[in-house]
Design an enzyme around this catalytic site. Structure first.
Site, short mmCIF file in Angstrom:
data_model
loop_
_atom_site.label_atom_id
_atom_site.label_comp_id
_atom_site.label_asym_id
_atom_site.label_seq_id
_atom_site.Cartn_x
_atom_site.Cartn_y
_atom_site.Cartn_z
N ILE A 640 -4.60 -1.47 15.79
CA ILE A 640 -3.11 -0.84 15.47
C ILE A 640 -3.14 -1.03 13.74
CG2 ILE A 640 -1.19 -0.75 17.73
CD1 ILE A 640 -0.82 -3.62 16.26
N GLY A 641 -4.38 -1.21 13.19
CA GLY A 641 -3.84 -1.34 11.69
C GLY A 641 -4.98 -2.15 11.04
N THR A 642 -5.92 -1.83 10.15
CA THR A 642 -6.61 -2.63 9.35
C THR A 642 -6.08 -2.65 8.11
OG1 THR A 642 -8.20 -1.14 10.96
CG2 THR A 642 -9.23 -2.70 8.67
N GLY A 643 -6.83 -3.70 7.66
CA GLY A 643 -6.44 -4.11 6.24
C GLY A 643 -7.68 -4.68 5.35
N GLY A 646 -8.86 -8.04 7.71
CA GLY A 646 -8.84 -7.74 9.33
C GLY A 646 -8.37 -6.29 9.32
N VAL A 648 -5.90 -5.28 13.32
CA VAL A 648 -4.62 -6.03 13.35
C VAL A 648 -5.19 -5.13 15.11
CG1 VAL A 648 -1.99 -6.39 13.81
CG2 VAL A 648 -2.93 -6.12 11.70
N LYS A 662 -4.42 -10.75 14.73
CA LYS A 662 -4.68 -10.51 13.42
C LYS A 662 -6.28 -11.10 12.90
CE LYS A 662 -4.23 -10.35 8.62
NZ LYS A 662 -3.42 -10.82 7.49
N ASP A 757 1.52 -9.90 -1.87
CA ASP A 757 0.65 -8.53 -2.01
C ASP A 757 2.40 -8.13 -0.90
OD1 ASP A 757 -0.76 -6.15 -0.94
OD2 ASP A 757 -1.66 -7.13 0.17
#
Ligand SMILES: *[C@@H]1O[C@H](CO)[C@@H](O)[C@H](O)[C@H]1NC(C)=O
Ligand SMILES: *[C@@H]1O[C@H](CO)[C@@H](O)[C@H](O)[C@H]1NC(C)=O
Ligand SMILES: *[C@@H]1O[C@H](CO)[C@@H](O)[C@H](O)[C@H]1NC(C)=O
Ligand SMILES: *[C@@H]1O[C@H](CO)[C@@H](O)[C@H](O)[C@H]1NC(C)=O
Ligand SMILES: *[C@@H]1O[C@H](CO)[C@@H](O)[C@H](O)[C@H]1NC(C)=O
Ligand SMILES: *[C@@H]1O[C@H](CO)[C@@H](O)[C@H](O)[C@H]1NC(C)=O
Ligand SMILES: *[C@@H]1O[C@H](CO)[C@@H](O)[C@H](O)[C@H]1NC(C)=O
Length: 917
Positions: A640-643, A646, A648, A662, A757
């Protein structure tokens, strides 16, 4: 041999019969020992029950009084010292009883509740005393002359009792006395000249009595004297030359008497004088050279005399901490040498005849807390260097001839609580200066020639309490209704200006207000309804265009058409963001040399294996399996997400529970992972995402979080559907939530923490659209030795500009990112374009709040718009390039929470937001 033994047995028998407890030890002094014990016990019996309980060891049953509390014995096991200070013993002072203590040399009964008198025969009772300390009791009567016969006395302290009458001249024989302390009694009469015979005296303290007459010249014979305290008496006549010249004198304290004449020329002859006070007397004439050149000075008080001296000659005092020469007739100029008194914390020269300009060197006084130059004839501009005195807490320059505008640098004084610039010739708008002094409690700018509008930002100075006085200037335009948010303010004076429009209805919510004056303006319309205004004297509203309302003396409103729409007036919001705004420069993460930090989190350095740390109720290995299954071994379908560090995943377990997982990129070192765990294990807050567990396995490291249904704020703002769902109220709540989380991290944690952040990607929303801060991968704990940030981290577009040139991380970096986030929240997208366009041209451009708002939502109605404007103004302050001018998160929260001013004047949607370069 035989007779000796017999004698010993006999003695023992006598002792045993008389006072068995002393039998074995006290043989040579049996009788005196018993006598002493009895004396002590019979005194004890006179004390109150409670006091007796402090002296439990004083008992017939115990061995020798030598072991009793507070008793010391000498070689012959006779009592030499009784020391019972601060026990709150209530009863009679035992001086009579203690005559049995024949070898007593030291008696300390200070700070008790003893009453009675000092017996006139004290010399026969306690003739051996070296030390007598009776201060802090309730002893009455006069000081018996016989005390002068205790010729062995070295220390005599009778202060803080209720002694009256004169100081006996018989004290002349106390030639061994080093300390004579009689302060805080009701002693009267003259200071006996005989005190000049006390050749050993080092400290003489007679202050706070009602002594009269002159200071005897003979005190000049006390060559060992270091401290002479005579303040708070009724002494008259001059300060004797002989006294001032004493070579060892470090303190000469003479304030609050009726002393007259000039200051003695010999002052500071020994070069030791540190503390010299002679305030509140009738001293005249010049400041002697000895004093002007006295390098040892530490504290000087000469206020409220008639000194007539050229202050220009006051020079460098490297140790001077405190100086008050106000309310005299000093003339001349303030020398630039004052700037070299580096330790100065207070400088008061008010109410004199000082001319010239304020020397810019004054800015070097980095310790100064109080600067009072009011009521003089100072001219010229306020030096910009004033902004360097960052400890300044009280700045008073009123009633001078100062001109020019208030320097912006004054905004750096972020400890300032009291500012009085009234009654000068200052001019220009006040925008961009005082509004940055967020701690102000008192602000008086009256009777100058200030013009322009009243900055709305004054409504953000929520600490204003005692006074906001802008009267007697040329302010124009409307009264900003945000001033109604100053709900601690007690007095507001806007009179004698050219203000127009209405009195904002928000004023009815100023619950602390006790007085308000808006007379002599051009105001019209209805006076807000509140008990205060209804009962107000008409004088507060006199001489305006057409005010109406319930106040006695004003016409009622129906007749004048109060319901009509008020003219919209434009208010402007100023914020300073110089072109140096440098976040674009930091495009990549720059890694600097860095020390490895130690981690407290469990398992950080242990061999890697499948391990799940149960922060909550997890069952290790089992859960690991469940998570891998639920995410189909971390397949893209569940991502559901990439940072940066890492991805998620959404893990919907068979148990029905949903978690956010995560997964840390494997190339990252442990640091990020451990840091995040460490931070989150220690903090719990409803606006901070909850860490439920973590897993550190050979190939996998992941963190288990509560699942936030609506994902990130960034995602919600991006898609039209979800952006529309995020209405203004919800966006305001989100900002509030984030500010609370940050305030908690910065101010209420076990150690202050900087998130580093804050971005819309890291703000997660739950079903109710409440926000939680997440992603603690680069959080920084600001503790003792780890004060340097070793790696530039964070997200482009949210980084505080100072990070371009410093690696010092403070919580103000988060404050900046928060500012960006708030704008983003209201604009619906990152404000980067807006900020850079406003800054790029170098010209002053502006945008109205209306143009800034997310066009996907309908325009907010007035009350919400007012809130949005308030939040926006906080945001713009958070974007100040100078970190010290950004508010703390604590302050931001208090402003955001402050009473919402009422609807709706002026129309906030039309407020200009312009950002001068
Ligand atoms: C002080 O001492 C002198 C002797 O030095 C003696 O004659 C005189 O009586 C004493 N005065 C008092 C008040 O004890
Ligand atoms: C002087 O003494 C009185 C009574 O003992 C006390 O209340 C007062 O505070 C003292 N004043 C000063 C200046 O020490
Ligand atoms: C003490 O001072 C006075 C006056 O200053 C002087 O006349 C006298 O001789 C001095 N006495 C002693 C004992 O030094
Ligand atoms: C002067 O006053 C200060 C502060 O009260 C004190 O620390 C210092 O010891 C005093 N100086 C002397 C010589 O007693
Ligand atoms: C102040 O100084 C001026 C001259 O500089 C003098 O004329 C005036 O009398 C002085 N005022 C006072 C109150 O001392
Ligand atoms: C003091 O302020 C001036 C002007 O604001 C500045 O140029 C100067 O560097 C400052 N000096 C110090 C020592 O901080
Ligand atoms: C922090 O940085 C300063 C200057 O860059 C350095 O002198 C200091 O030793 C550093 N402190 C730590 C704890 O690394």
């Amino acid at each position: 041999m035989y007779t000796k033994i017999l004698a010993a047995i006999l003695l023992a028998m006598v002792a045993a019969a008389a006072l068995p407890v002393f039998g074995k030890e006290a043989a040579p002094a049996i009788d005196t020992g018993r006598e002493e014990a009895e004396a002590l016990l019979s005194w004890k019996a006179t004390l109150s029950n409670q006091s007796q309980s402090f002296l439990l060891s004083w008992s017939n049953m115990s061995s020798s009084p030598c072991s009793w509390h507070g008793i010391q014995c000498g070689m012959a096991r006779m009592i030499t010292k009784v020391s019972l200070p601060g026990l709150r013993l209530g009863g009679l002072a035992p001086l009579d009883y203690f005559s049995a203590l024949r070898t007593l040399t030291s008696l300390d009964l200070s700070r008790n509740e003893l009453t009675g008198i000092i017996p006139p025969s004290i010399d026969r009772l306690l003739g051996e005393l070296r030390v007598l300390l009776l201060h802090g009791n309730q002893i009455r009567g006069s000081i018996p002359p016989a005390l002068g016969n205790l010729v062995h006395l070295q220390k005599l302290v009778l202060s803080d009792n209720m002694l009256s009458g004169p100081i006996p001249g018989s004290f002349r024989n106390l030639t061994k006395l080093t300390t004579l302390n009689l302060h805080q009694n009701q002693l009267s009469g003259l200071i006996p000249p005989e005190l000049g015979h006390l050749a050993s005296l080092e400290e003489l303290e007679l202050e706070n009595n009602t002594l009269t007459g002159p200071i005897p010249k003979t005190l000049g014979n006390l060559t060992r004297l270091t401290s002479l305290y005579l303040h708070y008496n009724q002494l008259s006549g001059p300060i004797p030359q002989e006294v001032a010249k004493l070579m060892n004198l470090g303190e000469l304290i003479l304030g609050s008497n009726n002393l007259s004449g000039t200051l003695p020329s010999g002052l500071c002859a020994g070069g030791w004088l540190q503390n010299f006070t002679a305030h509140d007397n009738n001293l005249v004439g010049p400041l002697p050279t000895g004093l002007l050149n006295c390098k040892s000075l530490f504290r000087v008080r000469l206020e409220r005399n008639q000194l007539e001296a050229d202050i220009s000659e006051m020079g460098v005092y490297p140790d001077l901490v405190y100086v008050d020469v106000s309310s005299n007739k000093l003339f001349g100029q303030l020398s630039h040498h004052w700037g070299d008194c580096h330790k100065l914390t207070m400088l008061r020269v008010s109410d004199n005849n000082i001319t010239g300009v304020l020397p810019p060197s004054i800015g070097k006084l980095s310790q100064l807390r109080i600067l009072d130059v009011s009521s003089n004839k100072l001219e010229g501009r306020i030096p910009l260097e004033i902004g360097n005195m960052t400890m300044l807490f009280n700045l008073s320059m009123s009633e001078n001839l100062l001109e020019g505008s208030i320097p912006q640098e004054i905004g750096s004084l972020n400890n300032l609580e009291y500012l009085d610039l009234s009654s000068n010739n200052l001019s220009g708008p006040i925008q961009g200066s005082v509004q940055h002094c967020l701690k102000l409690r008192f602000l008086k700018l009256s009777y100058n020639q200030f013009n322009g509008s009243i900055p709305i930002e004054l409504g953000m100075l929520v600490n204003l309490q005692q006074l906001l006085d802008l009267s007697g200037n040329s302010f124009t335009g409307a009264i900003p209704s945000l001033l109604g948010g100053l709900n601690m303010l007690e007095a507001l004076n806007l009179s004698h200006n050219s203000l127009n429009g209405i009195i904002p209805s928000s004023f009815q919510r100023m619950i602390s207000l006790l007085s308000m004056d808006v007379s002599y303006n051009k105001l019209e319309g209805k006076v807000p309804q509140s008990r205060l205004f209804d009962e107000a004297p008409i004088g507060w509203f006199m001489h305006n265009k057409q005010l109406c309302g319930a106040t006695k003396g004003l016409p009622p409103c129906d007749l004048t058409g109060s319901g009509r729409q008020e003219k919209k007036s434009r208010a402007s919001l100023l914020a300073i963001i110089p072109a140096t705004l440098a976040f674009v420069l930091i495009a990549t993460l720059v890694k600097l040399q860095c020390k490895k930090e130690k981690f407290k989190a469990e398992g950080a350095n242990e061999p890697r294996q499948t391990k799940l740390f149960a922060v909550s109720n997890f069952d290790g290995g089992e859960v690991y399996k469940l998570i891998v299954d639920a995410t189909e071994n971390f397949s893209h379908a569940h991502c559901i997400g990439t940072g940066a560090n890492g991805s998620v995943y959404r893990a919907h377990l068979q148990t029905g529970e949903i978690f956010a997982i995560k997964r840390i990129h494997m190339m990252e070192d442990d640091e990020q992972f451990n840091r995040e765990i460490d931070a989150l294990v220690h903090i719990r807050h409803r606006n901070i995402v909850k860490l439920l567990g973590y897993c550190s396995a050979t190939h996998d490291r992941f963190l288990v979080y509560e699942y936030m249904d609506r994902g990130s704020l960034a995602a919600s703002l991006k898609a039209k559907n979800s952006a529309v769902e995020l209405d203004w109220r919800r966006r305001l709540n989100i900002v509030m939530d984030v500010s609370r989380a940050l305030s908690y991290m910065h101010h209420d944690c076990f150690a202050p923490m900087v998130h580093r952040d804050i971005t819309s990607n890291n703000i997660l929303l739950d079903l109710e659209f409440r926000a939680r801060v997440s992603d603690f991968g680069i959080v920084k704990v600001l503790a003792g030795d780890s004060s340097n940030c070793t790696m530039l981290a964070g997200t482009k577009g949210y980084l505080a500009p100072e990070l371009a040139y410093t690696t010092r991380v403070t919580e103000k970096c988060d404050v900046y990112s928060f500012g960006v986030l708030v704008l983003e929240c209201f604009m619906g997208h990152h404000p980067g374009d807006l900020l850079s366009s406003l800054l790029s041209s170098g010209a002053r451009k502006s945008t109205s709040l209306k143009d800034l708002l997310d066009t996907r939502l309908p325009l907010p109605e007035s009350e919400t718009a007012t809130e949005i404007l308030k939040f926006t103004m906080v945001a713009v302050q958070c974007l100040a390039p100078n970190p010290s001018r950004r508010p703390s998160m604590k302050h931001a929260v208090s402003v955001l929470l402050s009473t919402a001013p009422g609807p709706c004047n002026p129309d906030y949607l039309d407020t200009d937001i312009f950002i001068p370069v």
